[in-house]
Design an enzyme around this catalytic site. Sequence first.
Site, PDB file in Angstrom:
ATOM      1  N   LYS A 163       0.834  -1.214   0.000  1.00  0.00           N
ATOM      2  CA  LYS A 163       0.000   0.000   0.000  1.00  0.00           C
ATOM      3  C   LYS A 163       0.863   1.257   0.000  1.00  0.00           C
ATOM      4  CE  LYS A 163      -2.092  -1.100   3.852  1.00  0.00           C
ATOM      5  NZ  LYS A 163      -1.464  -2.410   4.164  1.00  0.00           N
TER       6      LYS A 163
ATOM      7  N   ARG B  83     -10.340   0.400   8.536  1.00  0.00           N
ATOM      8  CA  ARG B  83      -9.796  -0.924   8.832  1.00  0.00           C
ATOM      9  C   ARG B  83     -10.810  -1.794   9.548  1.00  0.00           C
ATOM     10  NH1 ARG B  83      -4.201   0.481   8.828  1.00  0.00           N
ATOM     11  NH2 ARG B  83      -2.850  -1.323   8.977  1.00  0.00           N
TER      12      ARG B  83
ATOM     13  N   ARG C 287      11.690  -5.811   5.392  1.00  0.00           N
ATOM     14  CA  ARG C 287      11.482  -4.384   5.091  1.00  0.00           C
ATOM     15  C   ARG C 287      12.359  -3.493   5.970  1.00  0.00           C
ATOM     16  NH1 ARG C 287       5.597  -1.843   5.390  1.00  0.00           N
ATOM     17  NH2 ARG C 287       5.690  -2.701   7.491  1.00  0.00           N
TER      18      ARG C 287
ATOM     19  N   ARG D  63      10.895  -1.192  11.392  1.00  0.00           N
ATOM     20  CA  ARG D  63       9.777  -0.744  12.220  1.00  0.00           C
ATOM     21  C   ARG D  63       9.603  -1.662  13.419  1.00  0.00           C
ATOM     22  NH1 ARG D  63       4.688   0.467   8.295  1.00  0.00           N
ATOM     23  NH2 ARG D  63       3.624  -0.788   9.850  1.00  0.00           N
TER      24      ARG D  63
ATOM     25  N   ARG E 145      -1.184  -8.593  13.526  1.00  0.00           N
ATOM     26  CA  ARG E 145      -1.657  -7.706  12.448  1.00  0.00           C
ATOM     27  C   ARG E 145      -2.423  -8.499  11.392  1.00  0.00           C
ATOM     28  NH1 ARG E 145       3.934  -5.122  11.018  1.00  0.00           N
ATOM     29  NH2 ARG E 145       2.881  -3.999   9.336  1.00  0.00           N
TER      30      ARG E 145
HETATM   31  P1  AP5 Z   1       4.851  -1.585   1.813  1.00  0.00           P
HETATM   32  O1  AP5 Z   1       4.498  -0.760   0.626  1.00  0.00           O
HETATM   33  O2  AP5 Z   1       5.671  -0.945   2.896  1.00  0.00           O
HETATM   34  O3  AP5 Z   1       3.537  -2.298   2.419  1.00  0.00           O
HETATM   35  P2  AP5 Z   1       2.247  -1.740   3.179  1.00  0.00           P
HETATM   36  O4  AP5 Z   1       1.068  -2.458   2.584  1.00  0.00           O
HETATM   37  O5  AP5 Z   1       2.218  -0.243   3.164  1.00  0.00           O
HETATM   38  O6  AP5 Z   1       2.522  -2.312   4.629  1.00  0.00           O
HETATM   39  P3  AP5 Z   1       2.377  -1.680   6.082  1.00  0.00           P
HETATM   40  O7  AP5 Z   1       3.054  -2.661   7.003  1.00  0.00           O
HETATM   41  O8  AP5 Z   1       2.864  -0.268   6.145  1.00  0.00           O
HETATM   42  O9  AP5 Z   1       0.856  -1.723   6.282  1.00  0.00           O
HETATM   43  P4  AP5 Z   1       0.108  -1.858   7.611  1.00  0.00           P
HETATM   44  O10 AP5 Z   1      -1.288  -1.866   7.091  1.00  0.00           O
HETATM   45  O11 AP5 Z   1       0.482  -2.983   8.484  1.00  0.00           O
HETATM   46  O12 AP5 Z   1       0.643  -0.598   8.427  1.00  0.00           O
HETATM   47  P5  AP5 Z   1       0.087   0.859   8.696  1.00  0.00           P
HETATM   48  O13 AP5 Z   1       1.239   1.774   8.657  1.00  0.00           O
HETATM   49  O14 AP5 Z   1      -1.121   1.170   7.860  1.00  0.00           O
HETATM   50  O15 AP5 Z   1       5.620  -2.868   1.275  1.00  0.00           O
HETATM   51  C1  AP5 Z   1       6.106  -3.882   2.149  1.00  0.00           C
HETATM   52  C2  AP5 Z   1       7.379  -4.495   1.611  1.00  0.00           C
HETATM   53  O16 AP5 Z   1       7.138  -5.139   0.364  1.00  0.00           O
HETATM   54  C3  AP5 Z   1       8.474  -3.472   1.330  1.00  0.00           C
HETATM   55  O17 AP5 Z   1       9.676  -4.013   1.812  1.00  0.00           O
HETATM   56  C4  AP5 Z   1       8.509  -3.310  -0.175  1.00  0.00           C
HETATM   57  O18 AP5 Z   1       9.814  -3.095  -0.614  1.00  0.00           O
HETATM   58  C5  AP5 Z   1       7.967  -4.630  -0.680  1.00  0.00           C
HETATM   59  N1  AP5 Z   1       7.086  -4.487  -1.845  1.00  0.00           N
HETATM   60  C6  AP5 Z   1       6.114  -3.546  -2.014  1.00  0.00           C
HETATM   61  N2  AP5 Z   1       5.466  -3.738  -3.175  1.00  0.00           N
HETATM   62  C7  AP5 Z   1       6.008  -4.852  -3.739  1.00  0.00           C
HETATM   63  C8  AP5 Z   1       5.735  -5.610  -4.925  1.00  0.00           C
HETATM   64  N3  AP5 Z   1       4.750  -5.235  -5.782  1.00  0.00           N
HETATM   65  N4  AP5 Z   1       6.473  -6.701  -5.171  1.00  0.00           N
HETATM   66  C9  AP5 Z   1       7.450  -7.092  -4.308  1.00  0.00           C
HETATM   67  N5  AP5 Z   1       7.761  -6.431  -3.163  1.00  0.00           N
HETATM   68  C10 AP5 Z   1       7.043  -5.336  -2.880  1.00  0.00           C
HETATM   69  O19 AP5 Z   1      -0.439   0.730  10.198  1.00  0.00           O
HETATM   70  C11 AP5 Z   1       0.430   0.481  11.283  1.00  0.00           C
HETATM   71  C12 AP5 Z   1      -0.379   0.351  12.582  1.00  0.00           C
HETATM   72  O20 AP5 Z   1      -1.090   1.582  12.858  1.00  0.00           O
HETATM   73  C13 AP5 Z   1      -1.490  -0.702  12.560  1.00  0.00           C
HETATM   74  O21 AP5 Z   1      -0.991  -2.007  12.840  1.00  0.00           O
HETATM   75  C14 AP5 Z   1      -2.413  -0.168  13.674  1.00  0.00           C
HETATM   76  O22 AP5 Z   1      -1.914  -0.455  14.945  1.00  0.00           O
HETATM   77  C15 AP5 Z   1      -2.368   1.344  13.453  1.00  0.00           C
HETATM   78  N6  AP5 Z   1      -3.428   1.797  12.536  1.00  0.00           N
HETATM   79  C16 AP5 Z   1      -3.238   2.340  11.296  1.00  0.00           C
HETATM   80  N7  AP5 Z   1      -4.426   2.618  10.728  1.00  0.00           N
HETATM   81  C17 AP5 Z   1      -5.398   2.245  11.627  1.00  0.00           C
HETATM   82  C18 AP5 Z   1      -6.814   2.259  11.600  1.00  0.00           C
HETATM   83  N8  AP5 Z   1      -7.488   2.713  10.531  1.00  0.00           N
HETATM   84  N9  AP5 Z   1      -7.478   1.799  12.694  1.00  0.00           N
HETATM   85  C19 AP5 Z   1      -6.818   1.352  13.765  1.00  0.00           C
HETATM   86  N10 AP5 Z   1      -5.456   1.291  13.857  1.00  0.00           N
HETATM   87  C20 AP5 Z   1      -4.764   1.719  12.789  1.00  0.00           C
END
Ligand code: AP5
Length: 218
Positions: free
Chosen positions: A14, A89, A128, A161, A172
């Site tokens: 994402k 979410r 990552r 992270r 997660r």
């Molecule tokens: P990356 O692009 O970093 O993946 P991502 O989907 O953004 O993963 P996140 O871990 O950031 O998502 P998340 O939903 O867990 O975390 P968030 O920050 O939203 O890619 C990942 C890896 O893959 C990288 O190494 C990249 O190089 C590689 N890659 C990417 N694309 C690729 C491809 N096409 N092919 C191959 N490799 C690839 O949330 C964090 C925390 O915040 C949550 O756990 C929760 O506690 C809180 N939170 C956030 N939003 C809410 C909400 N709405 N409600 C409640 N709590 C919330």
Amino acid sequence: MLNIILMGPPGAGKGTQAKKIIDAFAIPHISTGDMFREAIAKGTPLGLQAKAIIESGGLVSDEITVGLVKERLSQPDCASGYLLDGFPRTIPQAEALKKMGPEIGRPVNLVIDISVPDEELVRRISGRRVCPKCGASYHVTDMKPSKEGICDRCGGELIQRKDDNEASLKVRLENYYSSTAPLIDFYKAEGLYHHFEGTIGHVELFRQIEKTLKEAKQ
Ligand code: AP5
């Protein structure tokens, strides 16, 4: 007008796609994960509340998250489109957004969902590395920076992270399947849902997403 939700499990890509979308379509990137991490880094009251929850892989409460997003979406820079990354979410968050969107004149008109098998998510998340300064994401084998440990974009020092460990990732993923995956049917019923296969490589994936967004914008 593009008022977009970007959804998918942790590690689906994402954040990687979000950066390309906001550059191509000149809309603000609203990542609730980034907003919480920034609050934690600054030690604000919100950050203090969210720190332990996020590091263990749990979800911050709907009440806090909805309030944060409503305030952000009401800002003037969201008037001509926005990209929501990581929100909603849960079904209560989706229902709150369905109500608030029209109230503030910014209803969602498109949902992009990226899917990736669990084994690949684990592999991506455990390798990552991120830049805390500019948010760029790398991978120890697949997307290496030119100089080990240093961000290509801004020269910042790359880190892992705190929630990118096996125990937090398990929580997660469980939360994703129990609380977030039900949003797929929610947005199918709304006629807004577009699915993308996240294992095709980030360049081709963006090409497909961009095509859908250009068609939607016409
Ligand atoms: P990356 O692009 O970093 O993946 P991502 O989907 O953004 O993963 P996140 O871990 O950031 O998502 P998340 O939903 O867990 O975390 P968030 O920050 O939203 O890619 C990942 C890896 O893959 C990288 O190494 C990249 O190089 C590689 N890659 C990417 N694309 C690729 C491809 N096409 N092919 C191959 N490799 C690839 O949330 C964090 C925390 O915040 C949550 O756990 C929760 O506690 C809180 N939170 C956030 N939003 C809410 C909400 N709405 N409600 C409640 N709590 C919330």
